[in-house]
Scaffold this active site. Sequence first.
Site: not given
Ligand code: MN
Ligand code: MN
Length: 292
Positions: A80, A91, A153, A161, A185, A277
């Site tokens: 990630d 992200d 998010h 976030h 995600e 994600e």
């Molecule tokens: Mn992530």
């Molecule tokens: Mn994330």
Amino acid sequence: MKNDKIKKAGKIAKEAKEYAKSFIKKDMPLLEIAEKIENKIMELGGKMAFPTNLSINEIAAHYTPTYNDETKAHGLLKVDLGVHIDGWTADTAFSIDLENSEENKKLIEASKKALDNAIKKAKENIRTSEIGKAISETIESYGFSPIINLSGHEMKQYELHAGITIPNFDDNKNTIITKGLYAIEPFASTGNGKIHDGKLSEIYMVINSKNVRSPIAREMLDFILEEYQTLPFCSRWLVKKFGTKALIGLSQLTQNENLHRFSQLVESNDAKVSQAENTILIDEKEVIITTE
Ligand code: MN
Ligand code: MN
């Protein structure tokens, strides 16, 4: 201007992700993997939006190597990574099976397919619960459970976030998606679909910039506020800058409640977890996947 930065961060994240997929092999040290990815992000002109998470098997998220980590890649590895340009973030995550396991491959496919189906649903004015429903239905169709206490998010400048969350199941809420930047995600698990806090992770974030007595801690806090602002960072990066005395500074800053230290997120029954994600930008006309 702002959207250009969002798109640039997404493009760098995509390239770093493709690069990671090309070199990660079983038994490669996690430390080496994290550093290669992060060096690539900087080489491409981005900054890290958070430390690269390299979480194995039942650890769903928040494992990043220590400065002297000796863990080797194995099992079901989730990668990630995050990029930012002036605080505008991308992200993105993928999972990789390093054991040639049919179950791992199926788990990975389940979260990936759930992400695709969720993104198909995502647009302005849709209920977030409908996206959650697409995620859980897809994952359940493979015979697995979505992790219900992790979620996608919204993201704002220097805020990873922020605002709206996107559930990984139908939470029956009436939250409506507005224009903005979102990470979706899905996590799929062979367990019961819950995670809990495990051991402390090496990931930290500033929660308060109040004064701290120790001179090294003060110096570190100034550096952190300047360099990472309100985005997460890790002990590894600070050891690189300040040497191993950074570890003492970090514990002083945590004790003084300047920093929050995150925990690793672990599946409740130690069951395996996969993750996929991407980041999407929603405006009135279209939905752009920035990280693909
Ligand atoms: Mn992530
Ligand atoms: Mn994330």
